[in-house]
Design a protein around this motif. Structure first.
Motif, PDB file in Angstrom:
ATOM      1  N   PRO A 161       0.224   3.413  24.948  1.00  0.00           N
ATOM      2  CA  PRO A 161       0.484   4.413  23.911  1.00  0.00           C
ATOM      3  C   PRO A 161       1.949   4.874  23.846  1.00  0.00           C
ATOM      4  CG  PRO A 161      -0.511   5.463  25.793  1.00  0.00           C
ATOM      5  CD  PRO A 161      -0.458   3.980  26.103  1.00  0.00           C
ATOM      6  N   GLU A 162       2.747   4.584  24.918  1.00  0.00           N
ATOM      7  CA  GLU A 162       4.126   5.065  24.978  1.00  0.00           C
ATOM      8  C   GLU A 162       5.069   3.944  25.391  1.00  0.00           C
ATOM      9  OE1 GLU A 162       3.704   9.698  26.263  1.00  0.00           O
ATOM     10  OE2 GLU A 162       3.623   8.234  27.876  1.00  0.00           O
ATOM     11  N   ILE A 164      17.714  -1.651  18.634  1.00  0.00           N
ATOM     12  CA  ILE A 164      16.767  -0.732  19.278  1.00  0.00           C
ATOM     13  C   ILE A 164      15.768  -1.604  20.012  1.00  0.00           C
ATOM     14  CG2 ILE A 164      14.954   0.993  18.961  1.00  0.00           C
ATOM     15  CD1 ILE A 164      16.384   1.975  16.503  1.00  0.00           C
ATOM     16  N   PHE A 165      15.524  -1.266  21.262  1.00  0.00           N
ATOM     17  CA  PHE A 165      14.469  -1.968  21.985  1.00  0.00           C
ATOM     18  C   PHE A 165      13.577  -0.971  22.699  1.00  0.00           C
ATOM     19  CE2 PHE A 165      18.291  -2.086  24.608  1.00  0.00           C
ATOM     20  CZ  PHE A 165      17.863  -1.777  25.893  1.00  0.00           C
ATOM     21  N   VAL A 166      12.303  -1.347  22.830  1.00  0.00           N
ATOM     22  CA  VAL A 166      11.297  -0.499  23.459  1.00  0.00           C
ATOM     23  C   VAL A 166      10.856  -1.190  24.741  1.00  0.00           C
ATOM     24  CG1 VAL A 166       9.079   0.666  23.195  1.00  0.00           C
ATOM     25  CG2 VAL A 166      10.523   0.272  21.187  1.00  0.00           C
ATOM     26  N   MET A 185       8.767  -4.510  24.739  1.00  0.00           N
ATOM     27  CA  MET A 185       7.595  -4.440  23.865  1.00  0.00           C
ATOM     28  C   MET A 185       7.952  -4.786  22.425  1.00  0.00           C
ATOM     29  SD  MET A 185       6.068  -0.961  25.500  1.00  0.00           S
ATOM     30  CE  MET A 185       4.480  -0.921  24.725  1.00  0.00           C
ATOM     31  N   ARG A 186       9.048  -4.228  21.938  1.00  0.00           N
ATOM     32  CA  ARG A 186       9.542  -4.489  20.574  1.00  0.00           C
ATOM     33  C   ARG A 186      11.055  -4.372  20.591  1.00  0.00           C
ATOM     34  NH1 ARG A 186       5.059  -5.966  19.821  1.00  0.00           N
ATOM     35  NH2 ARG A 186       3.659  -5.485  18.124  1.00  0.00           N
ATOM     36  N   SER A 187      11.689  -5.076  19.644  1.00  0.00           N
ATOM     37  CA  SER A 187      13.140  -4.992  19.528  1.00  0.00           C
ATOM     38  C   SER A 187      13.562  -5.402  18.123  1.00  0.00           C
ATOM     39  CB  SER A 187      13.819  -5.902  20.542  1.00  0.00           C
ATOM     40  OG  SER A 187      13.489  -7.252  20.281  1.00  0.00           O
ATOM     41  N   ILE A 188      14.747  -4.939  17.738  1.00  0.00           N
ATOM     42  CA  ILE A 188      15.319  -5.334  16.456  1.00  0.00           C
ATOM     43  C   ILE A 188      16.840  -5.221  16.555  1.00  0.00           C
ATOM     44  CG2 ILE A 188      15.178  -3.021  15.443  1.00  0.00           C
ATOM     45  CD1 ILE A 188      14.505  -4.427  12.759  1.00  0.00           C
ATOM     46  N   VAL A 228      25.607   4.081  23.506  1.00  0.00           N
ATOM     47  CA  VAL A 228      24.284   3.808  24.065  1.00  0.00           C
ATOM     48  C   VAL A 228      23.540   5.124  24.022  1.00  0.00           C
ATOM     49  CG1 VAL A 228      22.946   3.118  26.082  1.00  0.00           C
ATOM     50  CG2 VAL A 228      25.123   2.001  25.595  1.00  0.00           C
ATOM     51  N   ASN A 229      22.419   5.150  23.319  1.00  0.00           N
ATOM     52  CA  ASN A 229      21.650   6.370  23.169  1.00  0.00           C
ATOM     53  C   ASN A 229      20.233   6.109  23.676  1.00  0.00           C
ATOM     54  OD1 ASN A 229      20.501   8.765  22.378  1.00  0.00           O
ATOM     55  ND2 ASN A 229      21.290   8.695  20.286  1.00  0.00           N
ATOM     56  N   GLU A 230      19.939   6.612  24.870  1.00  0.00           N
ATOM     57  CA  GLU A 230      18.604   6.436  25.431  1.00  0.00           C
ATOM     58  C   GLU A 230      17.719   7.572  24.921  1.00  0.00           C
ATOM     59  OE1 GLU A 230      18.203   5.440  29.571  1.00  0.00           O
ATOM     60  OE2 GLU A 230      20.205   4.551  29.602  1.00  0.00           O
ATOM     61  N   TRP A 231      16.777   7.213  24.057  1.00  0.00           N
ATOM     62  CA  TRP A 231      15.872   8.216  23.498  1.00  0.00           C
ATOM     63  C   TRP A 231      14.806   8.610  24.507  1.00  0.00           C
ATOM     64  CZ3 TRP A 231      14.797   5.726  18.048  1.00  0.00           C
ATOM     65  CH2 TRP A 231      15.975   5.746  17.295  1.00  0.00           C
ATOM     66  N   GLY A 232      14.555   7.765  25.470  1.00  0.00           N
ATOM     67  CA  GLY A 232      13.591   8.072  26.512  1.00  0.00           C
ATOM     68  C   GLY A 232      12.175   7.710  26.126  1.00  0.00           C
ATOM     69  N   LYS A 233      11.245   8.323  26.831  1.00  0.00           N
ATOM     70  CA  LYS A 233       9.822   8.034  26.641  1.00  0.00           C
ATOM     71  C   LYS A 233       9.323   8.684  25.357  1.00  0.00           C
ATOM     72  CE  LYS A 233       6.220   9.785  29.160  1.00  0.00           C
ATOM     73  NZ  LYS A 233       5.474  10.044  30.395  1.00  0.00           N
ATOM     74  N   ARG A 234       8.743   7.857  24.501  1.00  0.00           N
ATOM     75  CA  ARG A 234       8.217   8.346  23.224  1.00  0.00           C
ATOM     76  C   ARG A 234       6.854   7.736  22.955  1.00  0.00           C
ATOM     77  NH1 ARG A 234      12.583   9.846  19.044  1.00  0.00           N
ATOM     78  NH2 ARG A 234      13.994  10.957  20.418  1.00  0.00           N
ATOM     79  N   LYS A 235       6.069   8.450  22.186  1.00  0.00           N
ATOM     80  CA  LYS A 235       4.769   7.942  21.759  1.00  0.00           C
ATOM     81  C   LYS A 235       4.997   6.886  20.678  1.00  0.00           C
ATOM     82  CE  LYS A 235       0.316   9.736  20.061  1.00  0.00           C
ATOM     83  NZ  LYS A 235      -0.321   8.490  20.288  1.00  0.00           N
ATOM     84  N   LEU A 236       4.287   5.770  20.805  1.00  0.00           N
ATOM     85  CA  LEU A 236       4.388   4.702  19.814  1.00  0.00           C
ATOM     86  C   LEU A 236       3.563   5.051  18.581  1.00  0.00           C
ATOM     87  CD1 LEU A 236       3.868   1.706  22.262  1.00  0.00           C
ATOM     88  CD2 LEU A 236       6.026   2.468  21.290  1.00  0.00           C
TER      89      LEU A 236
END
Length: 98
Positions: A59-60, A11-13, A89-92, A43-51
């Motif tokens: 914030p997103e 997952i990456f942001v 921004m973040r990944s795992i 591949v599942n793009e969750w899209g724009k989400r609030k962090l």
């Protein structure tokens, strides 16, 4: 000799600030990188989400989940590339036990 492949999820942001085209470019870069070094199953793009909390005063973020199989040495290289790429921004990366 046959390479042993394992299943992984990553997952990456992506930072939304540079714009929609930059987000698409980063997503395409990483999905093609994973496809070159393994086999993508989803591949599942969750899209724009609030962090959960602001990262770099943002914030997103744009979330992407990729499920793939690859040789054992690729996930470490993928994490290294995440860390040096602007816009992530973040990944795992997690190994999935079957």
């Amino acid at each position: 000799m046959e390479k042993i492949c394992s299943s992984y999820e990553t997952i990456f942001v992506v930072d939304l600030q540079p714009g929609e085209e930059a987000v698409k470019a980063v997503v395409e870069k990483f999905t093609s990188l994973i496809a070159e070094n393994g086999t993508i199953s989803e591949v599942n793009e969750w899209g724009k989400r609030k962090l959960a909390y602001p990262i770099n005063d943002q914030p997103e973020g744009y979330y992407v989940l990729v499920k793939f199989t690859s040789p054992a040495e690729f996930p470490a290289e993928l994490e290294r590339i995440y860390k040096i790429t602007d816009g992530i921004m973040r990944s795992i990366v997690v190994k999935v036990e079957e």
